[in-house]
Design an enzyme around this catalytic site. Structure first.
Site, mmCIF file in Angstrom:
data_model
loop_
_atom_site.group_PDB
_atom_site.id
_atom_site.type_symbol
_atom_site.label_atom_id
_atom_site.label_comp_id
_atom_site.label_asym_id
_atom_site.label_seq_id
_atom_site.Cartn_x
_atom_site.Cartn_y
_atom_site.Cartn_z
ATOM 1 N N HIS A 24 0.850 -1.191 0.000
ATOM 2 C CA HIS A 24 0.000 0.000 0.000
ATOM 3 C C HIS A 24 0.890 1.247 0.000
ATOM 4 O O HIS A 24 2.060 1.180 0.376
ATOM 5 C CB HIS A 24 -0.837 0.083 1.288
ATOM 6 C CG HIS A 24 -1.601 -1.145 1.637
ATOM 7 N ND1 HIS A 24 -2.968 -1.208 1.548
ATOM 8 C CD2 HIS A 24 -1.204 -2.356 2.122
ATOM 9 C CE1 HIS A 24 -3.389 -2.406 1.949
ATOM 10 N NE2 HIS A 24 -2.337 -3.114 2.312
ATOM 11 N N GLU A 89 2.597 -0.921 4.536
ATOM 12 C CA GLU A 89 2.263 0.462 4.186
ATOM 13 C C GLU A 89 3.554 1.217 3.885
ATOM 14 O O GLU A 89 4.470 1.258 4.714
ATOM 15 C CB GLU A 89 1.523 1.144 5.333
ATOM 16 C CG GLU A 89 0.111 0.634 5.563
ATOM 17 C CD GLU A 89 -0.905 1.299 4.645
ATOM 18 O OE1 GLU A 89 -0.513 2.176 3.843
ATOM 19 O OE2 GLU A 89 -2.092 0.934 4.739
ATOM 20 N N HIS A 131 -2.470 -3.016 -3.379
ATOM 21 C CA HIS A 131 -3.831 -2.852 -2.876
ATOM 22 C C HIS A 131 -4.808 -2.674 -4.038
ATOM 23 O O HIS A 131 -5.946 -3.165 -4.005
ATOM 24 C CB HIS A 131 -3.886 -1.644 -1.936
ATOM 25 C CG HIS A 131 -5.070 -1.634 -1.030
ATOM 26 N ND1 HIS A 131 -5.374 -0.562 -0.222
ATOM 27 C CD2 HIS A 131 -6.038 -2.548 -0.780
ATOM 28 C CE1 HIS A 131 -6.462 -0.827 0.478
ATOM 29 N NE2 HIS A 131 -6.896 -2.022 0.152
ATOM 30 N N ASP A 141 -3.536 2.417 -4.832
ATOM 31 C CA ASP A 141 -2.185 2.283 -4.284
ATOM 32 C C ASP A 141 -1.603 0.875 -4.450
ATOM 33 O O ASP A 141 -2.346 -0.090 -4.542
ATOM 34 C CB ASP A 141 -2.188 2.680 -2.795
ATOM 35 C CG ASP A 141 -3.161 1.878 -1.943
ATOM 36 O OD1 ASP A 141 -4.342 1.752 -2.325
ATOM 37 O OD2 ASP A 141 -2.740 1.387 -0.886
#
Length: 242
Positions: A24, A89, A131, A141
């Site tokens: 992500h 992330e 993602h 993303d």
């Protein structure tokens, strides 16, 4: 590489070992803001790791636990993506706050982190995804600036460079065998798209997600020869769906 502990309370139990990694971008103004949100019980979101632009790696949720990063998503018939994946992330403002290139120190840290994760779990190259791959209707993303080719060159993820396929592009409203083959290949690769023979809006959304990962020079939802050739080559690399 030793991740910095930054525990999040937002997780629950897995029902199976992870066999996917989902990447992500944070899509927030700063890494600090993202870490705060991913650790806020009220937000009910989290990830296993956060990778800062300077290469620092934060560990939020143990890999053996189910972090809450993918939301409503699907890949190759699996709808509980949180339950079978490790979420990373990557700090970047994203399309909403000024999407920019990912620094090399950050990408090097992501590559090292993925290698470390794969030393503990059985995760195939085909299971390293964005993602936007698992949630193409909702997410963009990590986006078309993320260097998937570099990741694959380091041994993580799928990449192909075939010659473009002949024939005109496939676009909205097109029908017939070519569209049916296109949609079938997208489904075989893993996207949630029923087999059909019409290029509708759903097809364009999924083609756009495919392009964000594998045809980054164009992200328009039009299946030109390059898009079709890459898709067919990738679909041949994965096992047929049951």
């Amino acid at each position: 590489m030793t991740p910095i502990a930054a525990p999040s309370p937002n997780f629950d139990a897995r029902r199976a070992p992870p066999d996917m990694i989902v990447l992500h971008y944070t899509g927030m103004a700063s890494g600090e803001a993202a870490l705060e949100r991913l650790r806020d019980p009220a937000a009910k979101v989290s990830a296993h790791y956060v990778v800062e632009e300077d290469g620092r790696v934060f560990s939020l949720v143990p890999e053996a636990r189910r972090a809450w990063h993918a939301g409503v998503s699907s890949w190759r018939g699996q709808s509980d993506i949180n339950g079978v994946s490790i979420g990373i992330e990557i700090v970047n403002p994203g399309h909403e706050f000024g999407y920019r290139a990912f620094p090399q120190a950050q990408i090097a840290a992501v590559i090292d982190l993925i290698a470390d994760i794969r030393s503990r779990w059985t995760i195939e190259d085909a299971g390293i995804l964005g993602h936007s791959d698992v949630a193409p209707r909702r997410k963009q993303d990590p986006g078309e600036r993320f260097p998937w080719r570099e990741l694959a060159a380091a041994g993580h993820g799928l990449w192909v460079d075939p010659a473009p396929a002949p024939g005109p592009p496939l676009d909205l409203g097109d029908e017939g065998l070519g569209v049916a083959v296109l949609r079938g290949a997208l489904r075989r690769l893993g996207y949630d798209l029923p087999s059909a023979g019409r290029f509708d809006n759903e097809t364009a959304i999924v083609v756009r997600a495919f392009q964000r990962h594998w045809v980054q020079r164009r992200v328009d939802g039009v299946a030109d020869g390059d898009t079709r050739a890459r898709l067919m080559a990738l679909a041949r690399l994965v096992a047929p769906l049951a």
